[in-house]
Scaffold this motif. Structure first.
Motif, PDB file in Angstrom:
ATOM      1  N   ILE A  62      10.991   7.376 -36.241  1.00 37.92           N
ATOM      2  CA  ILE A  62      11.449   7.932 -37.460  1.00 37.92           C
ATOM      3  C   ILE A  62      12.826   7.316 -38.078  1.00 37.92           C
ATOM      4  O   ILE A  62      12.840   7.575 -39.360  1.00 37.92           O
ATOM      5  N   GLY A  66      11.202   6.213 -41.503  1.00 38.38           N
ATOM      6  CA  GLY A  66      11.344   7.877 -41.947  1.00 38.38           C
ATOM      7  C   GLY A  66      11.737   7.881 -43.327  1.00 38.38           C
ATOM      8  O   GLY A  66      12.240   6.751 -43.762  1.00 38.38           O
ATOM      9  N   PRO A  67      11.193   8.904 -43.982  1.00 41.33           N
ATOM     10  CA  PRO A  67      10.648  10.048 -43.449  1.00 41.33           C
ATOM     11  C   PRO A  67       9.074   9.474 -43.030  1.00 41.33           C
ATOM     12  O   PRO A  67       8.438   8.989 -43.754  1.00 41.33           O
ATOM     13  N   ILE A  97      16.569  15.067 -35.252  1.00 41.19           N
ATOM     14  CA  ILE A  97      15.965  14.795 -36.502  1.00 41.19           C
ATOM     15  C   ILE A  97      15.741  16.066 -37.250  1.00 41.19           C
ATOM     16  O   ILE A  97      16.120  17.183 -36.687  1.00 41.19           O
ATOM     17  N   ALA A 100      12.119  16.577 -43.371  1.00 45.02           N
ATOM     18  CA  ALA A 100      12.491  15.819 -44.793  1.00 45.02           C
ATOM     19  C   ALA A 100      12.034  16.655 -45.981  1.00 45.02           C
ATOM     20  O   ALA A 100      10.982  17.141 -46.120  1.00 45.02           O
ATOM     21  N   GLU A 112      12.842  13.100 -40.410  1.00 48.84           N
ATOM     22  CA  GLU A 112      13.869  11.925 -40.567  1.00 48.84           C
ATOM     23  C   GLU A 112      14.805  12.372 -39.871  1.00 48.84           C
ATOM     24  O   GLU A 112      14.961  13.285 -39.206  1.00 48.84           O
ATOM     25  N   THR A 118      21.547   9.992 -36.255  1.00 53.19           N
ATOM     26  CA  THR A 118      21.519   8.652 -36.823  1.00 53.19           C
ATOM     27  C   THR A 118      22.567   7.835 -35.833  1.00 53.19           C
ATOM     28  O   THR A 118      21.859   6.671 -35.614  1.00 53.19           O
TER      29      THR A 118
END
Length: 195
Positions: A62, A66-67, A97, A100, A112, A118
């Motif tokens: 991902i 991603g998306p 996540i 998106a 995403e 992150t």
């Protein structure tokens, strides 16, 4: 002890006429390396995140692509779709996540990384890059390029073989498992993409 010394430490059985020399079997050697490389065996990975191996692989896909939707993650990782969907649901529940927004017209749900996911992705990805350096220590750039070429061919050949076996089962009146049916779909997708 090197792999070669390990090989010579184990003698082929004399009880069978043609005992299979596993050290000369490429699929066996790849599986052995894969067992060693399993993320859940690495203490550093456990230190970075509490996520299980499947969830880590899905999170990495991902973050890197991603998306992306579950079907594409399954195709990319060769994990079965059910496992991917379970991992996605777990990652959504943990807030790592999110759905998106830019693929709202698609039937498939694209996901995403979230703001919370992150830094976890970045920590894992950073460690994975270091891990790759350690695994490839002493292997020249030329050898690495050759290895990647050979691995791609092995993956494609294996995909074809598994799909053909599943299709033969189906053609002979058998019922392929969900995973075997997915192998047929993956092979068709690869064939379509290569044209």
């Amino acid at each position: 002890m090197t792999a070669n010394k390990r090989q010579t430490s184990f003698k082929l059985s004399k009880k069978l006429d043609k005992a299979l020399d596993l050290y000369q079997q490429v699929p066996y050697r790849i599986a052995t390396a894969s067992n060693l490389l399993a993320l859940d065996r690495d203490a550093n990975v456990k230190h970075i995140t509490h996520l299980d191996t499947r969830a880590i692989r899905v999170l990495l896909n991902i973050g890197s692509y991603g998306p992306i939707n579950a079907a594409d993650i399954a195709y990319q990782t060769r994990l079965d779709p059910y496992s991917v969907t379970r991992a996605i649901n777990g990652l959504l529940k943990e807030g790592l996540i999110q759905a998106a927004n830019d693929h709202s017209t698609s039937r498939s749900k694209f996901v995403e990384l979230s703001e919370a996911g992150t830094p976890i992705y970045q920590n894992i990805a950073s460690y994975m890059a270091k891990r790759c350096e350690d695994v490839l220590d002493g292997i020249s750039d030329e050898e690495q390029t050759l290895l990647m070429t050979v691995l791609e061919k092995i993956e494609l050949n294996t995909e074809r073989m598994l799909a053909q076996n599943a299709q033969t089962l189906k053609d002979n009146g058998g019922t392929p498992t969900r995973d075997q049916s997915e192998q047929i779909r993956w092979f068709k997708r690869t064939q379509k993409q290569s044209k």
